[in-house]
Design an enzyme around this catalytic site. Structure first.
Site, PDB file in Angstrom:
ATOM      1  N   GLY A  16       0.829  -1.213   0.000  1.00 50.67           N
ATOM      2  CA  GLY A  16       0.000   0.000   0.000  1.00 50.67           C
ATOM      3  C   GLY A  16       0.856   1.253   0.000  1.00 50.67           C
ATOM      4  N   GLY A  80       1.068  -9.069  -5.748  1.00 50.78           N
ATOM      5  CA  GLY A  80       1.075  -9.494  -7.154  1.00 50.78           C
ATOM      6  C   GLY A  80       1.343 -10.989  -7.261  1.00 50.78           C
ATOM      7  N   GLU A 117       5.817  -5.009   5.991  1.00 52.04           N
ATOM      8  CA  GLU A 117       6.228  -6.366   6.360  1.00 52.04           C
ATOM      9  C   GLU A 117       6.148  -7.324   5.177  1.00 52.04           C
ATOM     10  OE1 GLU A 117       6.270 -10.319   8.103  1.00 52.04           O
ATOM     11  OE2 GLU A 117       4.523  -9.460   7.129  1.00 52.04           O
ATOM     12  N   ASP A 141       0.812   2.236   9.161  1.00 53.17           N
ATOM     13  CA  ASP A 141       0.368   1.489  10.345  1.00 53.17           C
ATOM     14  C   ASP A 141       1.415   1.475  11.467  1.00 53.17           C
ATOM     15  OD1 ASP A 141      -1.834   0.814   8.759  1.00 53.17           O
ATOM     16  OD2 ASP A 141      -0.871  -1.016   8.052  1.00 53.17           O
ATOM     17  N   GLU A 236      -9.371  -0.153  13.015  1.00 53.10           N
ATOM     18  CA  GLU A 236     -10.138  -1.065  12.147  1.00 53.10           C
ATOM     19  C   GLU A 236      -9.985  -2.542  12.524  1.00 53.10           C
ATOM     20  OE1 GLU A 236      -8.624  -0.628   8.144  1.00 53.10           O
ATOM     21  OE2 GLU A 236      -6.588  -1.152   8.738  1.00 53.10           O
ATOM     22  N   ARG A 273     -23.026   9.077  15.430  1.00 54.85           N
ATOM     23  CA  ARG A 273     -22.634   9.087  14.018  1.00 54.85           C
ATOM     24  C   ARG A 273     -21.287   8.388  13.879  1.00 54.85           C
ATOM     25  NH1 ARG A 273     -27.113  10.545  13.914  1.00 54.85           N
ATOM     26  NH2 ARG A 273     -28.037  12.356  12.849  1.00 54.85           N
ATOM     27  N   HIS A 279      -8.773   5.934   3.236  1.00 53.89           N
ATOM     28  CA  HIS A 279      -7.523   6.226   2.525  1.00 53.89           C
ATOM     29  C   HIS A 279      -7.088   7.682   2.600  1.00 53.89           C
ATOM     30  CE1 HIS A 279      -8.532   2.235   1.157  1.00 53.89           C
ATOM     31  NE2 HIS A 279      -7.263   2.110   0.798  1.00 53.89           N
TER      32      HIS A 279
HETATM   33  O1  F6P Z   1      -1.274  -1.133   5.463  1.00 56.22           O
HETATM   34  C1  F6P Z   1      -1.781   0.111   5.115  1.00 56.22           C
HETATM   35  C2  F6P Z   1      -3.283   0.060   5.003  1.00 56.22           C
HETATM   36  O2  F6P Z   1      -3.741   1.370   4.684  1.00 56.22           O
HETATM   37  C3  F6P Z   1      -3.998  -0.480   6.236  1.00 56.22           C
HETATM   38  O3  F6P Z   1      -4.055   0.450   7.282  1.00 56.22           O
HETATM   39  C4  F6P Z   1      -5.327  -0.867   5.640  1.00 56.22           C
HETATM   40  O4  F6P Z   1      -5.941  -1.908   6.387  1.00 56.22           O
HETATM   41  C5  F6P Z   1      -4.954  -1.362   4.284  1.00 56.22           C
HETATM   42  O5  F6P Z   1      -3.689  -0.812   3.968  1.00 56.22           O
HETATM   43  C6  F6P Z   1      -5.932  -0.987   3.219  1.00 56.22           C
HETATM   44  O6  F6P Z   1      -5.555  -1.610   2.053  1.00 56.22           O
HETATM   45  P1  F6P Z   1      -6.166  -1.294   0.609  1.00 56.22           P
HETATM   46  O7  F6P Z   1      -5.489  -0.036   0.129  1.00 56.22           O
HETATM   47  O8  F6P Z   1      -5.823  -2.495  -0.171  1.00 56.22           O
HETATM   48  O9  F6P Z   1      -7.635  -1.075   0.794  1.00 56.22           O
END
Ligand code: F6P
Length: 356
Positions: A16, A80, A117, A141, A236, A273, A279
């Site tokens: 990511g 990938g 990681e 993260d 999350e 709420r 993102h």
């Molecule tokens: O590892 C970074 C991260 O933004 C996490 O916090 C989140 O769970 C995940 O990637 C979201 O992944 P994607 O961009 O595939 O939705």
């Protein structure tokens, strides 16, 4: 003074995206060119090493203006073809073997792998097959072991803290409970840091399973003391003591914020709420801290290559950038210790983790 020599190194971004990727690329190119080396930018992560190789030469001109720019000019791919390696597959069908061959064919003295990681696990596998890899720790993260900090985290914190500040004013105006779901995968670094920095009343993290009744009690207690609104920050990856981690789809975490909001509305009868920050935490320009950390990491990775230090990852340890074996950074995550001083500090200030 290090002697100049003509060498070629590669750099790729994988997993990511995170704010600061471009700043690392810029630092790598500038530090390498300072030593007379050429830099190849491998595109689309490790995928760029498969089949028709996908790369471009990066010059100082190419990285001009990159320091504050979010995203990655090299683009990125999640895993990938590079799932868990199957050692029984024929070499011509093994993406790991093909990638190592490409690294050799490109004449790379070193390959800088910027990622979290998952990325460093792929890098380690390539190293075991003889590839000269050097990792750079990235992820919003902050869950990568072996380093105090990953770049991208500070920017995510800034966004999440700003969101909490904004939720405070609207929550207070309407006497509401506002639930903010933040990222962090299976760790609570973003929720804990942003929750504390933003003055949240409840912080729920994966490392401390919560009871929704306890959270509801906290909100009722606040109400009794005259606090007519509450801010709840939920990572999350959090889960209730009697529940499971929640996913929106195949492996994508999400939904726990809505669950917490719905239950709190039922249990407290307070208007509630839910906001999912998503993102926004990953996009846009890196903070000065992340720009600096990314720059230091990029320069340190080139310096490691110059000393032929491979199979390692650059890392922040207190005030210094060091290198640690990739084995130290992979195989497990860096999680929040439930008795760490940050958690104790939050508890001392009356923050509830929903557990007691
Ligand atoms: O590892 C970074 C991260 O933004 C996490 O916090 C989140 O769970 C995940 O990637 C979201 O992944 P994607 O961009 O595939 O939705």
């Amino acid at each position: 003074m290090m002697r100049k020599s003509t060498r070629r190194i590669g750099v790729l971004t994988s997993g990511g995206d995170a704010p600061g990727l471009n700043a690392v690329i810029r630092a790598v190119v500038k530090a390498a060119s300072g030593m007379g080396w050429e830099t190849l930018g491998i595109q689309d992560g490790f995928e760029g090493l498969l089949g028709e190789k996908n790369y471009r030469v990066l010059t100082n001109a190419d990285v001009q203006g990159l320091l504050p720019r979010g995203g990655t000019i090299l683009r990125t791919t999640n895993k990938g073809h590079f799932g868990v390696r199957n050692p029984n597959v024929a070499p011509e069908e093994d993406p790991y073997v093909q990638a190592v061959q490409s690294i050799e064919e490109l004449g790379l003295h070193g390959l800088i792998t910027i990622g979290g990681e998952g990325t460093q696990r792929i890098a380690l596998e390539l190293y075991k097959l003889g590839a000269p890899v050097i990792g750079v720790p990235k992820t919003i993260d902050n869950d990568l072991a072996g380093t105090d900090r990953t770049f991208g985290f500070d920017t995510a914190l800034q966004v999440a803290t700003d969101a909490i500040d904004r939720l405070h004013t609207t929550a207070a105006s309407h006497n509401r409970v506002m639930v903010l779901e933040v990222m962090g995968r299976h760790t609570g670094w973003i929720a804990l840091h942003a929750g504390l920095a933003g003055g949240a009343d409840v912080i729920l993290i994966p490392e401390i399973p919560f009871s929704i009744d306890t959270v509801a009690n906290k909100i009722r207690e606040r109400e009794e003391r005259g606090n007519t609104f509450s801010i709840v920050v939920v990572a999350e990856g959090s889960r209730a003591v009697d529940g499971d981690v929640m996913y929106v789809s195949d492996g994508r975490l999400g939904g726990v914020g809505q669950f917490v909001g719905d239950r709190l509305q039922q249990l407290t009868d307070k208007d509630t709420r839910v906001v999912v920050l998503g993102h926004l935490q990953r996009g846009g320009s890196p903070t000065p801290y992340d720009r600096l950390l990314s720059t230091r990491y990029g320069a340190a990775a080139v310096s490691a290559a110059a000393k032929s230090i491979f199979g390692e990852m650059v890392a922040l340890r207190a005030q210094d950038i060091i290198t640690v074996p990739l084995t130290e950074a992979t195989g497990h995550l860096k999680t929040v210790r439930p008795h760490s001083d940050l958690v104790l500090c939050a508890r001392a200030l009356g923050v509830s983790f929903g557990d007691e």
